[in-house]
Motif scaffolding. Structure first.
Motif, PDB file in Angstrom:
ATOM      1  N   GLY A 185     125.369  23.955   6.505  1.00 50.18           N
ATOM      2  CA  GLY A 185     125.338  22.971   5.345  1.00 50.18           C
ATOM      3  C   GLY A 185     126.562  21.917   5.884  1.00 50.18           C
ATOM      4  O   GLY A 185     127.541  22.098   6.740  1.00 50.18           O
ATOM      5  N   CYS A 186     126.473  20.498   5.538  1.00 53.85           N
ATOM      6  CA  CYS A 186     127.103  19.397   6.099  1.00 53.85           C
ATOM      7  C   CYS A 186     128.300  19.078   5.121  1.00 53.85           C
ATOM      8  O   CYS A 186     128.172  18.851   3.837  1.00 53.85           O
ATOM      9  N   ALA A 187     129.672  19.052   5.687  1.00 55.91           N
ATOM     10  CA  ALA A 187     130.470  18.420   4.799  1.00 55.91           C
ATOM     11  C   ALA A 187     130.441  17.183   3.869  1.00 55.91           C
ATOM     12  O   ALA A 187     130.939  16.827   3.075  1.00 55.91           O
ATOM     13  N   GLY A 193     125.406  12.845   2.250  1.00 59.40           N
ATOM     14  CA  GLY A 193     124.921  13.060   3.589  1.00 59.40           C
ATOM     15  C   GLY A 193     124.183  11.677   4.118  1.00 59.40           C
ATOM     16  O   GLY A 193     124.075  10.674   3.346  1.00 59.40           O
ATOM     17  N   CYS A 194     123.600  11.952   5.363  1.00 61.66           N
ATOM     18  CA  CYS A 194     123.358  10.636   6.006  1.00 61.66           C
ATOM     19  C   CYS A 194     121.721  10.704   5.408  1.00 61.66           C
ATOM     20  O   CYS A 194     121.115  11.702   5.443  1.00 61.66           O
ATOM     21  N   SER A 195     121.135   9.411   5.311  1.00 60.59           N
ATOM     22  CA  SER A 195     119.844   9.223   4.496  1.00 60.59           C
ATOM     23  C   SER A 195     118.690  10.076   5.163  1.00 60.59           C
ATOM     24  O   SER A 195     117.685  10.610   4.392  1.00 60.59           O
ATOM     25  N   PHE A 196     118.744  10.371   6.339  1.00 60.82           N
ATOM     26  CA  PHE A 196     117.508  11.146   6.913  1.00 60.82           C
ATOM     27  C   PHE A 196     117.761  12.612   7.149  1.00 60.82           C
ATOM     28  O   PHE A 196     116.815  13.206   7.776  1.00 60.82           O
ATOM     29  N   CYS A 197     118.879  13.151   7.124  1.00 58.68           N
ATOM     30  CA  CYS A 197     119.324  14.350   7.520  1.00 58.68           C
ATOM     31  C   CYS A 197     118.867  15.417   6.616  1.00 58.68           C
ATOM     32  O   CYS A 197     118.998  15.405   5.413  1.00 58.68           O
ATOM     33  N   THR A 198     118.257  16.548   7.381  1.00 63.81           N
ATOM     34  CA  THR A 198     117.988  17.804   6.453  1.00 63.81           C
ATOM     35  C   THR A 198     118.901  18.674   6.162  1.00 63.81           C
ATOM     36  O   THR A 198     119.017  19.854   5.342  1.00 63.81           O
TER      37      THR A 198
HETATM   38  S1  SF4 Z   1     123.406  13.629  10.423  1.00 62.63           S
HETATM   39 FE1  SF4 Z   1     123.516  15.441   8.863  1.00 62.63          FE
HETATM   40  S2  SF4 Z   1     124.964  17.051   9.619  1.00 62.63           S
HETATM   41 FE2  SF4 Z   1     125.489  15.010  10.598  1.00 62.63          FE
HETATM   42  S3  SF4 Z   1     126.905  14.124   9.228  1.00 62.63           S
HETATM   43 FE3  SF4 Z   1     124.912  13.411   8.607  1.00 62.63          FE
HETATM   44  S4  SF4 Z   1     124.237  14.577   6.952  1.00 62.63           S
HETATM   45 FE4  SF4 Z   1     125.850  15.612   7.969  1.00 62.63          FE
END
Ligand code: SF4
Length: 552
Positions: A185-187, A193-198
């Motif tokens: 999981g991402c902070a 989160g970033c628009s494309f990220c799973t």
């Molecule tokens: S790319 Fe994904 S894992 Fe990396 S900072 Fe963005 S949301 Fe988080």
């Protein structure tokens, strides 16, 4: 005794987890651990083994099959090819008579590659999808419950230990990289989160206890693992760093983590990392620098901190809620160079890698110009970057980029940008990072032929073409003699002037085909003086050897 369970590795690749050979993912090992804990003997095979010999996929009546697969970031691979949707379904269909379970990021959707939306559809051929954590869901199902399980390290840590010996069944064993999980999981999930990220699909970040990591690496080491990457996490710098979108790194904890790994696997040959968030480094320079210093103290050289930069266009950064703007990324590149740019065993300790994505919302033709300008600044500043990855967006349902993107709008600019980077950045940077004469230790041959290809075990290792026919899985040291745009040419060391095949002689730096022919005609040469008389000096003179061919 025949196995009662079969794990089929279709390979995974996610923003924060790699399981394409030589990597073996934590999913495989924890699922194997669940079977072991239930007293079920398990056989492990890969999709590449099935492609080579489909007969190995014979169903075992009454047994359980779990296939793990799914790619949520487009990539190119040398060590293996992830299972396609069609292959996954064929595997399921062929295993009729078994309980057939499918798990992994394939549940987020499937796409044939970058530039194409990932569609979430039921996968035919299987009885159940193990949703949530594959290991938890399998344990639940084996215990008569649902095929769903929420992840908890207190439960999965013992499975990781119990399943560690599955690595012995990997076809590349012992030349395998164990992808080690430290967080899930991402902070940045708190900020969307970033628009494309799973990765935000895994929810709020959860960090693993160092004891659990120590126990798993001890068990893997006892099973023969020698290569490790602390790669299953979105930002290693924020390991256990607390709440917030950009938590402040805790260098003491990073040091403690790496010391634990070293003491768990005293015979390790590789200890590398993967993702580092450049936004963390830019916001917490001092703590970030100290955390990197801890990494460099305990890791092995040739390491890469992968920066998900995605774009140098501030408009695209803002539209897609990306983690860092171009100036922050530049600052982070400088910090990593300052801490990791020194050479050990001939290669830089730790360098940044940059990822770009095309097709994000807000992208215009000018975006590609800004990307090129950014890379030109990196080159002009004398900084080192290990590699630049350029991909097209692969949007997944549930991410904002699924509906908001410009896929396909700038196809020609995308192609031109890739070409520009290959010609104007990669070649120059490769010469800087791996100058002629650099020795690359323990290259593992992955593709055999008149020109054999291999890589070192590690994070984003350079592809080495060796102009000699070598058997797959041969391990050798080789010296860099030339550079391509994405690879280097290398000769085995010592460079045996009297034994090298004639086509390989001309790769000794400074040797023309005519001189190579003259050397070949004069062989065996008694030593360096005789060589110099024909060819003059070379930048790798100290690596030349003049062993006489053995008389047969
Ligand atoms: S790319 Fe994904 S894992 Fe990396 S900072 Fe963005 S949301 Fe988080």
């Amino acid at each position: 005794m025949s196995a009662n369970a079969l794990i089929i590795d279709g390979y995974v690749d996610e923003p924060a987890c790699l399981g394409v050979p030589p990597y073996i993912s934590p999913y495989i090992r924890t699922v194997a651990g669940v079977f072991a804990t239930h007293g079920i003997e398990t056989r492990y095979i890969t999709i590449d083994q099935i492609r080579e010999d489909p007969r190995i996929l014979a169903p075992i009546p009454g047994a359980i099959a779990v296939m793990i697969a799914g790619v949520t970031v487009p990539g190119k691979y040398l060590g293996g090819t992830p299972a396609t949707r069609t292959e996954i379904q064929q595997v399921g269909t062929r295993l009729r008579g078994m309980d057939r379970l499918i798990a992994g990021p394939v549940g987020f959707g499937y796409s044939r590659g970058g530039g194409e939306r990932a569609v979430r559809k039921t996968i035919a051929g299987f009885d159940h999808f193990l949703s949530g954590s594959p290991a938890e869901a399998l344990d639940s199902w084996l215990s008569g419950g649902a095929t769903q399980g929420d992840h908890s390290y207190s439960r999965s840590d013992p499975w990781a230990v119990a399943g560690s010996s599955i690595i012995r069944q990997h076809p590349s064993y012992p030349s395998i990289m164990c992808e080690i999980e430290t967080a899930r999981g991402c902070a940045r999930e708190v900020a969307g989160g970033c628009s494309f990220c799973t990765e935000p699909f895994y929810g709020r970040p959860r960090y693993r206890a160092i004891d659990g990591i120590y126990d798993e690496i001890s068990a893997l080491s006892a099973a023969g693992a020698r290569h490790f990457r602390l790669g299953r996490q979105p930002d290693l710098l924020t390991f256990n760093a607390g709440p917030g979108e950009f938590p402040r790194p805790q260098p003491d904890l990073i040091g403690e983590l790496f010391r634990a790994v070293r003491s768990a696997a005293p015979g390790l040959r590789t200890l590398h990392i993967d993702n580092i968030n450049p936004g963390t480094l830019a916001r917490h320079e001092e703590a970030g620098r100290q955390a990197l210093e801890e990494i460099v103290r305990y890791h092995t050289p040739g390491d890469v901190a992968a920066f998900g930069m995605e774009t140098a266009d501030p408009i695209v950064v803002q539209r897609n809620n990306l983690k860092a703007g171009p100036d922050e990324v530049m600052h982070a590149i400088q910090i990593v160079n300052e801490v990791g740019g020194d050479r050990k065993e001939g290669i830089p300790e730790l360098l940044p890698g940059l990822n770009f994505i095309a097709g994000l919302a807000g992208e215009t033709k000018n975006t590609f110009f800004l990307n090129e300008q950014f890379l030109a600044r990196v080159l002009a500043s004398g900084l080192l970057v290990r590699r630049v990855n350029i991909r097209q967006l692969m949007p997944f349902e549930g991410t904002r980029a699924y509906l908001d993107n410009v896929l396909g709008k700038h196809a020609s600019q995308f192609r031109a940008f890739k070409e520009h980077v290959r010609k104007n950045f990669d070649l120059m940077m490769l010469k800087r990072v791996f100058p002629v004469g650099t020795i690359l230790r323990e290259i593992v041959i992955e593709e055999q032929g008149a020109l054999s290809f291999g890589r070192q075990m590690g994070s984003y290792p350079i592809l080495a073409g060796i102009p000699i026919r070598l058997t797959k899985r041969t391990i050798l040291d080789a010296v860099v003699v030339d550079h391509g745009m994405r690879s280097i040419t290398a000769l085995p060391v010592p460079v045996e002037v009297n034994l090298l095949p004639i086509p390989a002689l001309k790769w000794i730096p400074g040797i023309s085909p005519t001189t190579a022919a003259r050397i070949s005609g004069a062989r065996p040469l008694p030593g360096l003086a005789a060589f110099h008389a024909i060819a003059g000096t070379t930048p790798i003179d100290q690596l030349l050897s003049f062993t006489y061919p053995s008389a047969q």
